[in-house]
Design an enzyme around this catalytic site. Structure first.
Site, PDB file in Angstrom:
ATOM      1  N   TRP A 134      28.027  51.353 -51.888  1.00 30.23           N
ATOM      2  CA  TRP A 134      27.245  50.137 -52.053  1.00 30.23           C
ATOM      3  C   TRP A 134      25.749  50.377 -51.893  1.00 30.23           C
ATOM      4  CZ3 TRP A 134      29.267  46.508 -54.680  1.00 30.23           C
ATOM      5  CH2 TRP A 134      30.651  46.314 -54.653  1.00 30.23           C
ATOM      6  N   CYS A 266      43.019  46.454 -57.578  1.00 33.32           N
ATOM      7  CA  CYS A 266      44.274  46.918 -56.977  1.00 33.32           C
ATOM      8  C   CYS A 266      44.564  48.342 -57.429  1.00 33.32           C
ATOM      9  CB  CYS A 266      45.420  45.989 -57.390  1.00 33.32           C
ATOM     10  SG  CYS A 266      47.034  46.456 -56.703  1.00 33.32           S
ATOM     11  N   LEU A 276      39.381  56.147 -56.972  1.00 33.96           N
ATOM     12  CA  LEU A 276      39.432  55.314 -58.171  1.00 33.96           C
ATOM     13  C   LEU A 276      38.651  54.014 -58.022  1.00 33.96           C
ATOM     14  CD1 LEU A 276      43.192  55.701 -59.196  1.00 33.96           C
ATOM     15  CD2 LEU A 276      41.200  56.808 -60.215  1.00 33.96           C
ATOM     16  N   LEU A 552      40.118  32.369 -57.176  1.00 35.61           N
ATOM     17  CA  LEU A 552      41.576  32.413 -57.297  1.00 35.61           C
ATOM     18  C   LEU A 552      42.125  33.753 -56.808  1.00 35.61           C
ATOM     19  CD1 LEU A 552      41.888  30.770 -60.803  1.00 35.61           C
ATOM     20  CD2 LEU A 552      42.333  29.721 -58.582  1.00 35.61           C
TER      21      LEU A 552
END
Length: 552
Positions: A134, A266, A276, A552
């Site tokens: 980051w 995910c 990844l 969501l």
């Protein structure tokens, strides 16, 4: 079929690093998704096997110690009693009672999170100095002074200046675009998320996203297929990682930007050490840039650089026997199970039922106008066109007639109701909630926890003069969301969840919501702004009212 499964497992096992055994993956299920910076940059050597194992072992002990103190959903009464006894031994504090102590201990937990010591439920501990990934991104960094003016961190560039080729993956993997129009591919995403996505701290519950839910969440008007990105094993094409983005128009204080909502990062549990996650984030960012979108909003249970706000999950128990049985909640010392059931029992009739009905297509224009006006009350919120309103509140309605046993339609994921003035036929209020069940792991009696989540709502009472100051807005929202609880109970949901955002905070306690362990941090990518009011009031803005975005 069995041989194909064996071959897949063999490839995955070969791909995973030897220092990251499956049992560690299970206990730290969401490390890679939530903390991609641990992966550092491409080509960085891995830590030695011995140091890696030692770090994992210490981490697990720390989590267990915190859990022992914290309990499943609240500070244990025995801890509160011990603190009170010690204070009394040292002379006491005037006015101090059990509730004061509990609140202070809860605040200590929150401060631990803000300092980077814990994530959701005490999980995913991380030193705040380790955010290598980051630190390379256009986000507000830890330690920066709060912004006094809003704006992008890096300027937008032309399509020609954006990287044109995909970021490299380890040789055994390849990129793919997931076509959610194809039932086979949406099932692949469902299977990956169902087995590998976020779990709670005790690995007891895991989100279970249905194909209908994914179609609803990932295909709003104007969505880009290229923003549904997967990673496959090259040899057999098995999907082992996924990340998604959907477009939205985001209003941040006085500015409206075209942004992406990034979600569902995910990675297969056995591949958590393959670096990844940062590559997935960079690739979805590249795809957004190719469409001329340079800002994003995303959430995480852990603290990364740097949250614009933090909200807390609250839970309203509906099916008490089941929730107690599966360990989601417990019977307080002052209650029996029967008394607890009576305490949470909901009325059989709706508060506003006389003029309430399900939203229909002809309501879209009125609901859109009410939504737009009501959402101006919040600091960060999405703006929606009528097409987007139609999609969000109606497209997940399901098909066919409602079943008698649970009042649900086949494939239903969202429920939206309106209140109509019987004389003018104006829509004065609406509310919505959606279904997101969780798999109950290793529980023989129950396989699924049926959870409803509060979505968007609005009422024109908010526009009345002094409605908020005089408590009329709170009363109206209490009736509206009270009806949402009754309807969710009739639909056989086990629990109803809400966050400390929008106008939720004032009615949560009165409707018998209880504070959960889950803390959700909101982040903006490539946009600098001062923090906004989430779990607590800030700069004269009431708690919750800084956030008008339901992710969501």
């Amino acid at each position: 079929m069995a041989s194909e499964q064996a071959e897949t497992e063999e490839i995955i096992n070969a791909a995973q690093d030897s220092e990251h055994p499956p049992e560690d993956s299970e206990s730290e299920a969401s490390d890679d998704e939530a903390q991609p910076d641990e992966q550092a940059t491409e080509g960085e050597p891995l830590a030695s096997t011995s140091s890696k194992k030692k770090k994992k072992k210490k981490k697990s002990k720390a989590v267990r110690a915190l859990n022992a103190l914290r309990g499943k959903a609240e500070i244990p009464q025995e801890v509160v009693d011990q603190v009170l006894d010690k204070v009394k031994l040292h002379g006491g504090v005037e006015g101090l009672d059990a509730e004061n102590v509990r609140t202070a201990l809860e605040q200590m937990k929150i401060m631990e999170v803000m300092k980077g010591k814990t994530g959701i439920g005490g999980k995913n501990k991380k030193d705040m100095g380790e955010h290598k990934f980051w630190a390379t991104q256009p986000v507000q960094q830890m330690g920066e002074k709060p912004s006094t003016s809003d704006g992008c961190i890096e300027p937008s560039v032309s399509r020609e200046q954006v990287r044109q080729d995909a970021y490299p993956l380890p040789k055994e993997f390849e990129w793919c675009v997931m076509d959610l129009d194809e039932s086979k591919q949406i099932k692949e995403v469902y299977d990956l998320l169902s087995l590998n996505y976020v779990e709670d701290d005790d690995a007891s519950f895991r989100f279970q996203y249905s194909a209908e839910f994914l179609n609803w969440a990932l295909r709003p008007p104007g969505y880009h297929k290229e923003w549904h990105i997967g990673v496959r094993v090259s040899s057999n094409k098995k999907l082992v990682a996924f990340i998604s983005g959907v477009p939205l128009s985001l209003c941040i204080r006085e500015n409206t930007v075209q942004a992406s909502e990034i979600n569902y990062l995910c990675i297969h549990k056995k591949l958590r050490s393959k670096r990844l996650a940062p590559v997935l984030i960079k690739e979805v960012t590249r795809q957004c840039h190719l469409k001329g979108v340079f800002q994003a909003i995303y959430t995480a249970g852990v603290v990364l650089p740097t949250p614009v706000t933090m909200c807390r999950y609250y839970h309203r128990s509906l099916n008490i026997p089941k929730l107690v049985s599966v360990g989601f909640t417990h019977v307080p010392r002052s209650m029996t199970l029967a008394r607890m059931i009576r305490h949470y029992k909901l009325p059989s009739s709706l508060y506003l039922g006389k003029n309430m009905r399900e939203m229909e297509v002809q309501d879209v224009a009125q609901v859109s106008a009410l939504y737009t006006r009501y959402m101006q009350r919040f600091t960060v919120k999405p703006t929606m066109t009528e097409d987007e309103i139609r999609h969000q509140f109606l497209s997940g309605k399901g098909t066919g007639e409602k079943r008698k046993e649970d009042q649900r339609r086949e494939g239903q994921v969202v429920w939206t109701y309106v209140i109509e003035n019987p004389t003018t036929h104006d829509i004065t209020d609406f509310f919505s909630f959606y279904s997101l069940p969780s798999t109950i792991i290793n529980q023989p009696k129950y396989g699924v926890l049926e959870a409803a989540y509060l979505f968007y709502y609005a009422t024109d009472v908010a526009f009345d003069e002094r409605a908020e100051e005089e408590g009329r807005l709170k009363k109206r929202l209490q009736d509206l969301i009270g009806d949402a609880l009754i309807l969710a109970d009739q639909c056989k949901f086990d629990v109803f969840n809400a966050l400390t955002l929008m106008d939720n905070v004032p009615f949560l306690q009165d409707l018998k919501f209880g504070a959960g362990d889950g803390l959700l941090n909101f982040y903006l990518y490539n946009w600098r702004t001062a923090p906004v009011a989430g779990m607590e009031a800030l700069d004269g803005v009431a708690a919750g009212k800084g956030v008008g975005v339901v992710m969501l």
